[in-house]
Motif scaffolding. Structure first.
Motif, short mmCIF file in Angstrom:
data_model
loop_
_atom_site.label_atom_id
_atom_site.label_comp_id
_atom_site.label_asym_id
_atom_site.label_seq_id
_atom_site.Cartn_x
_atom_site.Cartn_y
_atom_site.Cartn_z
N THR A 167 0.82 -1.20 0.00
CA THR A 167 0.00 0.00 0.00
C THR A 167 0.86 1.26 0.00
OG1 THR A 167 -1.74 -1.17 1.21
CG2 THR A 167 -1.84 1.23 1.20
N GLY A 168 1.92 1.26 0.81
CA GLY A 168 2.79 2.42 0.89
C GLY A 168 3.51 2.72 -0.41
N TYR A 169 3.79 1.69 -1.17
CA TYR A 169 4.51 1.87 -2.45
C TYR A 169 3.58 2.40 -3.54
CZ TYR A 169 7.14 0.78 -6.67
OH TYR A 169 7.77 0.85 -7.88
N PHE A 170 2.34 1.90 -3.59
CA PHE A 170 1.45 2.24 -4.70
C PHE A 170 0.58 3.46 -4.45
CE2 PHE A 170 2.33 -2.21 -5.78
CZ PHE A 170 2.64 -2.05 -7.13
N ARG A 171 0.36 3.82 -3.19
CA ARG A 171 -0.51 4.95 -2.89
C ARG A 171 0.29 6.23 -2.72
NH1 ARG A 171 -5.77 3.67 -4.09
NH2 ARG A 171 -6.47 1.82 -2.95
N ASN A 172 -0.12 7.27 -3.43
CA ASN A 172 0.52 8.58 -3.30
C ASN A 172 -0.29 9.46 -2.36
OD1 ASN A 172 2.64 8.07 -5.14
ND2 ASN A 172 1.24 8.42 -6.86
N GLY A 173 0.28 10.59 -1.97
CA GLY A 173 -0.43 11.55 -1.14
C GLY A 173 -0.74 11.05 0.25
N ARG A 174 0.22 10.40 0.89
CA ARG A 174 0.02 9.84 2.22
C ARG A 174 -0.18 10.95 3.24
NH1 ARG A 174 4.56 5.81 4.12
NH2 ARG A 174 5.49 7.64 5.09
N THR A 175 -1.21 10.82 4.09
CA THR A 175 -1.52 11.83 5.11
C THR A 175 -1.10 11.34 6.49
OG1 THR A 175 -3.74 10.96 5.57
CG2 THR A 175 -3.52 12.51 3.72
N ASP A 200 -3.22 8.50 7.45
CA ASP A 200 -2.79 7.24 6.84
C ASP A 200 -1.68 6.60 7.67
OD1 ASP A 200 -4.55 7.45 4.69
OD2 ASP A 200 -3.12 8.60 3.49
N ASP A 201 -0.71 7.43 8.06
CA ASP A 201 0.39 6.90 8.88
C ASP A 201 -0.10 6.40 10.23
OD1 ASP A 201 2.27 7.35 6.97
OD2 ASP A 201 3.06 9.19 7.84
#
Length: 297
Positions: free
Chosen positions: A63-71, A74-75
């Motif tokens: 998920t961390g590799y494919f998803r952009n714009g981590r908030t 999310d973390d």
């Protein structure tokens, strides 16, 4: 007072008469097999929770590799997933270790707990591996005072051998700066602890030690458990020679003023045997990992 082996089915009247000593031995054999199954069930709970932790790490990595714009949220969610998985593992490990001495004692009714060697085996793993000592202290901390995961990160690096594939993984840590704020955290563990403990490695080394303890336990009770299984199987054979209808619902019973029944079923004990085959000892867990790497022919 009369003792018999029979089928606990409506209409079945065939009885195999046995002695009181036979009945007592069958009752004891069933109790031993039941305790042996309990040991395997608790270990299955432990391994299932460990697998859940490893799956959580893999899921977060993908998920961390494919998803952009981590908030920040999310973390938080991912850190929470790791905390849940780790707390579950630590709880399952404590359940396993707390139940094990009593279950082994039940499987070895003629041997005192001091002679079985389990306490020495656990002490050996504790003394030999910092990760075992640390995870035990972290379990106590998480149970009474705070969450065990203090940081995590998903990152990548180029393959160290072929240099043409990007490896993605998630690491999570426990920080000494957090734990030393707790006056009750074991001081001897803090003294040997680095600033950050890699929890991925620590969990694998810890489970590897628990697996060694489990294998030791299996070997300790093996002879007693085998004798118990053989005894019940022998009565299945003896009864089947008399009965054209097999041994379905075979039972040993004490008749009279204080009736008692001991089921002589074996299907449930087959589960124990299958769990032993499925959950072999994890000997190189701390030096192994699962990868989705594409290998070139």
């Amino acid at each position: 007072m009369k003792f018999i082996v029979h089928q606990a089915l409506v209409g079945c009247t065939l009885q195999l008469e046995i002695s009181e000593d036979d009945f007592v031995q069958l009752r004891r054999a069933r109790h031993i097999l039941s305790s042996a199954l309990s040991i395997e069930e608790n270990y299955e709970v432990l391994i299932s929770n460990y697998l859940s932790l490893e799956n959580t790490l893999l899921s977060i990595s993908v998920t961390g590799y494919f998803r952009n714009g981590r908030t920040y949220l999310d973390d938080f969610d991912r850190k929470s997933m790791l905390n849940v998985a780790l707390v579950n593992l630590l709880t399952a490990a404590r359940l396993y270790l707390d139940h094990l001495p009593q279950r082994i004692a039940e499987c070895l009714p003629d041997i005192s707990p001091e002679k079985c060697g389990l306490k020495s085996r656990i002490s050996h793993e504790y003394d030999a591996h910092f990760e075992y000592r640390f995870m035990e202290a972290l379990r106590n901390y998480s149970q009474h005072r705070g969450i065990p995961v203090h940081g995590f990160g998903t990152g990548g690096r180029w393959d160290s051998i072929e240099k043409n594939q990007l490896e993605i993984n998630t690491s999570f840590i426990a920080a000494k700066s957090f734990l030393e704020q707790d006056d009750n955290f074991k001081k001897t563990i803090l003294q040997e602890m680095p600033d950050k403990v890699n929890l991925t490695y620590a969990c694998r080394r810890y489970v590897e030690s628990l697996s060694a303890i489990h294998q030791f336990s299996r070997e300790e009770i093996s002879e007693s458990v085998t004798r118990s299984r053989d005894l019940i199987e022998d009565y299945h054979r003896r009864y089947s020679q008399l009965s054209p209808n097999g041994t379905l619902a075979l039972t040993a019973s004490r008749l009279g003023d204080s009736p008692e029944k001991v089921p002589l079923l074996l299907d449930w004990d087959d589960v124990r045997i299958n769990l032993q085959k499925r959950n072999l000892q994890l000997k190189s867990l701390s030096r192994s990992y699962v990868t989705g790497r594409i290998r070139e022919d």
